[in-house]
Design an enzyme around this catalytic site. Structure first.
Site, PDB file in Angstrom:
ATOM      1  N   LEU A   1      44.673  81.015  60.970  1.00  0.00           N
ATOM      2  CA  LEU A   1      44.425  82.055  59.968  1.00  0.00           C
ATOM      3  C   LEU A   1      44.067  81.443  58.612  1.00  0.00           C
ATOM      4  CD1 LEU A   1      44.399  85.093  59.439  1.00  0.00           C
ATOM      5  CD2 LEU A   1      46.754  84.876  58.645  1.00  0.00           C
TER       6      LEU A   1
ATOM      7  N   GLY B   1      51.326  67.785  36.102  1.00  0.00           N
ATOM      8  CA  GLY B   1      51.479  66.610  36.957  1.00  0.00           C
ATOM      9  C   GLY B   1      50.327  66.384  37.910  1.00  0.00           C
ATOM     10  N   SER B   2      50.076  67.350  38.785  1.00  0.00           N
ATOM     11  CA  SER B   2      49.038  67.094  39.782  1.00  0.00           C
ATOM     12  C   SER B   2      47.663  67.465  39.243  1.00  0.00           C
ATOM     13  CB  SER B   2      49.327  67.868  41.069  1.00  0.00           C
ATOM     14  OG  SER B   2      49.449  69.232  40.799  1.00  0.00           O
TER      15      SER B   2
ATOM     16  N   HIS C   1      47.134  79.835  39.049  1.00  0.00           N
ATOM     17  CA  HIS C   1      47.135  80.457  40.368  1.00  0.00           C
ATOM     18  C   HIS C   1      45.828  81.171  40.649  1.00  0.00           C
ATOM     19  CE1 HIS C   1      51.394  80.136  39.145  1.00  0.00           C
ATOM     20  NE2 HIS C   1      51.423  79.536  40.308  1.00  0.00           N
TER      21      HIS C   1
END
Ligand code: GLN
Ligand code: ZN
Length: 757
Positions: free
Chosen positions: A9, A431-432, A693
């Site tokens: 999915l 951070g990332s 997001h």
């Protein structure tokens, strides 16, 4: 698990988002995943299967669509399938013109749901297409299928007031209007062939005020009175049903599903004390849907035996199996001596069927299963991995001085300001940096030998170099190395600590198409050697600006792992904290002036019932301080939290005694900043001014506006400027302009502040 075997999915959904797969492809894969799940349940021997448990993104979003709670900014045609699907993903992920729904944690799990927006004018209109068509699919397969719906009380309690709703408006005030839609839906489902319908009301395991209990009674009075309805089953899970039990017992419904695992075990005594459930069917959740440990079949049988004394009992898992991986059988790399302690979704289904056989046929009917189960449980209790003397001695020797920094915040702040020399409103990231396909492939190629270790290191080193360059070009003040070597912020550490198991295929949905593989804490935890120092010092060596060392905190390590159930959580947390304390010391010694210890899961680990919270908050904050308090005054400790309402943990956030905290705030319009100011938070705060997001790139003015909101409540010398969370799920072409706008917004705010003197 909704994702299906091989994460089918996820693959098709992401391909649809990229414009490759069509709506028809999407539906075809979804239908196949549903069918495979149902067939697996049927062949395992499950009598009655759930339906409408499938979701393309989130079941709370599905419910908003089901009842017509579409925010006006997402209104648009949805009559045909194409447009309905487009609108649905638009609500989940945002569109060019409209921000997505807010996202937050589902109770105390690591699953995120989208928060419906309900206002006085929300026009509830039933759109029953999804539950009706999924029911039809299941019935076509000859299954006895029970549609699962989010109940009206929980739906409204999880919703937030729509933008523009009057001050003090509560979504639950719309209950009666919503019930009209549910009543119509129940009749529709009955017409479509449903014998039973399950209404999930997990909000009832929270401490609810009297009005909510009264509203619940009224709601089910009303739904029970629908003429021509299916039989109704109200389900609660994750904790005890408490004061809602009498309400549910008296409700004119035919069944209740209750959790009898973990903290919810005391449902058994509560039920017995109240005289059972005469005339109702009890779905007894005795197989824990929240952890991966093998069921204690003997103990569950005795629970079932007691329950049979006062109800018509059906055996089940304690909750949806969404929160555990699909199949232990895929983990062929696990030591069989350890694998025998574990059960994933498929195994839990088997345990459920075994227990049902044992309940109806007596223990003799499952004699060999019981014997094997006893041996498996005993092998875990006696395994050396679960008791490491050195670890236990060190934990026992922790002193109160180990649990706090030697100097108060104000003095530390002065020492840090002198060492770091940052401008006001310093800019940083969490951070990332974007995780590209090439990076994921490189990480995957290392263990298989397809990429030689030195080539892998060259690849990661080049990426860190590039990411440092991007940050310098963007004008950020405090840099990160970008975490390219980390598959996941918990798994990376789990792979480097003893006591943790990691899985190959144990994917669990976090939100949308984002899946994580929670490790399993099976034994005592220790750190064989430094885990992050190499890459952190490499990054620091590339730039004159400070680079943050980046660690995952003890509470998050626990919250995002499956934890041991054979010792108190606080004991496990201390073991992890001591391992991190050594890492923090090594980073400091390597010259890193700032160390960030992420605790995004602090809030979600909070027990659902208030009575259990003080104990949790005590050990959780102590563990953070144990991990971080060994540093010098001029070493700055940061922490980071995201996706949550912070109101319940403000005191704990203060008690962490970090020097800087970055938090999610953009989607909730900086609400957290006011809360922190009201709680007299003494240290520095970086409220997220860029919602990571969503693929949307905020413009400078938007960031300035958010920053101004923050500065209404906090003095400029304690405000940092950063995104809501790490950037790893974003694309570089979104991140680069967004960071440029963020830095520009900080510059504008600085010059305004300077001009104002
Ligand atoms: N440092 C982590 C990152 O940037 C934090 C992630 C999180 O809070 N979930 O990805
Ligand atoms: Zn975060």
């Amino acid at each position: 698990p909704r994702v299906g075997a091989d994460r089918a999915l996820k693959r098709v959904t992401e391909s649809y988002w990229r414009g490759e797969a069509t709506t028809a492809d999407l539906h075809a894969t979804a239908a196949r995943v549903r069918r495979e799940n149902w067939e697996a349940l049927r062949s395992a021997g499950i009598d009655e299967v759930p339906c409408n448990d499938f979701s393309f993104y989130d079941h709370v979003l599905d419910t908003a669509v089901l009842v017509g709670a579409i925010p006006p900014r997402h209104a648009g045609p949805a009559d045909d399938d194409e447009s309905a699907v487009r609108r649905y993903f638009g609500m989940a992920r945002g569109t060019d013109g409209a921000s997505p729904l807010e996202m937050t944690k589902w109770f105390d799990t690591n699953y995120h749901y989208l928060v419906p927006e309900i206002g006085p004018d929300t026009d509830f209109v039933l759109d029953p297409r999804k539950p009706v068509s999924e029911l039809a699919e299941a019935l076509d397969l000859g299954l006895d299928a029970r549609p699962v719906l989010l109940g009206p009380i929980t739906f409204l309690l999880l919703s937030k007031p729509a933008p523009g709703a009057p001050e003090g408006f509560a979504p639950i005030s719309r209950l009666d209007d919503l019930l009209d839609v549910y009543a119509e839906l129940l009749a529709t489902l009955r017409g479509a062939g449903a014998r039973w319908v399950q209404l999930d009301e997990p909000a009832l395991v929270l401490d609810q005020p009297e009005e909510v209990l009264a509203a619940t009674a009224r709601a089910y009075e009303r739904l029970g009175a629908v003429s021509h309805r299916p039989q109704l089953l109200i389900a609660t899970y994750f904790d005890t049903v408490g004061a809602a039990l009498p309400v549910l017992r008296n409700a004119p419904v035919e069944g209740l599903a209750l959790d009898f695992t973990g903290p919810a075990r005391s449902n058994l005594d509560a039920l017995a004390a109240g005289g059972g459930l005469p005339g109702k069917r009890l779905i007894a959740g005795v197989v824990d849907g929240r952890n991966v440990w093998k069921n204690d079949l003997q103990a569950s049988l005795s629970t079932l035996g007691r329950l049979q004394g006062f109800a018509d009992v059906v055996v089940a898992p304690s909750c949806s199996l969404l929160h555990v991986p699909l199949d232990l059988a895929l983990e062929r790399q696990l030591d069989p001596q350890i694998a025998r302690w574990l059960a994933f979704a498929r195994q839990k289904v088997d345990e459920t069927v075994t227990l049902a056989r044992g309940m109806t046929g007596g223990p003799e009917a499952i004699r060999s299963e019981l014997a094997a189960n006893r041996a498996d449980l005993a092998s875990r209790a006696s395994a050396p991995m679960t008791r490491n003397a050195a670890v236990r001695d060190r934990v026992a020797g922790v002193t109160p001085a180990d649990l706090r920094r030697s100097t108060a915040y104000a003095a530390r702040a002065t020492a840090q300001a002198a060492r770091l020399a940052l401008p006001p409103l310093p800019t940083t990231t969490i951070g990332s940096f974007p995780q590209t396909k090439a990076l994921r492939e490189a990480r995957a190629a290392l263990p298989t030998g397809a990429l030689a270790p030195e080539d892998y290191r060259a690849r990661i080193g080049a990426e860190i170099n590039r990411v440092v360059g991007i940050q310098e070009a963007a004008g950020l003040d405090v840099l990160v190395h970008g975490e390219p070597e980390r598959n996941d912020m918990v798994q990376y550490f789990a792979e480097r600590l003893t006591g943790f198991l990691t899985t190959r295929h144990g994917w669990v949905q976090s939100f949308g198409t984002r899946y994580v593989r929670p490790p399993v804490i099976a034994g005592d935890v220790s750190r064989p050697g430094p885990m992050t120092v190499d890459w952190a010092s490499f990054a620091q060596g590339l730039t004159d600006r400070p680079v943050k060392g980046m660690l995952t905190g003890p509470v998050t390590m626990l919250s995002w792992s499956y934890v041991r159930d054979d010792q108190p959580l606080g004991d496990t947390a201390r073991q992890v904290a001591l391992a991190l304390r050594d890492e923090v010391a090594d980073l400091e010694a390597a010259g890193l002036a700032i160390i960030q210890v992420d605790e995004p899961a602090l809030r979600e680990g909070l027990p659902l019932r208030a009575a259990a919270r003080p104990d949790y908050l005590r050990w959780a904050t102590e563990a953070f301080r144990l991990a971080t308090s060994g540093v010098r005054d001029d070493t700055q400790i940061h922490t980071h939290m995201c996706y949550a309402e912070f109101g319940d943990v403000l005191d704990a956030i203060v008690a962490l005694d970090a020097d800087v905290i970055s938090l999610e705030a953009a989607r909730s319009d900086m609400a957290v900043v006011r809360e922190l100011a009201d709680a007299d938070y003494p240290a520095a705060v970086g409220p997220g001014v860029y919602d990571i997001h969503s693929p949307r790139v905020p413009d400078t003015a938007e960031v300035v506006a958010l920053l101004d909101r923050a500065l209404e409540h906090l003095p400029a010398e304690r405000v940092w400027v950063n995104p809501d969370c790490g950037l790893k799920t974003r694309r570089e072409d979104e991140v680069i302009p967004a960071l440029a706008h963020m830095v520009e917004a900080a510059r504008q705010a600085r010059s305004r502040i300077a001009a104002a003197g």
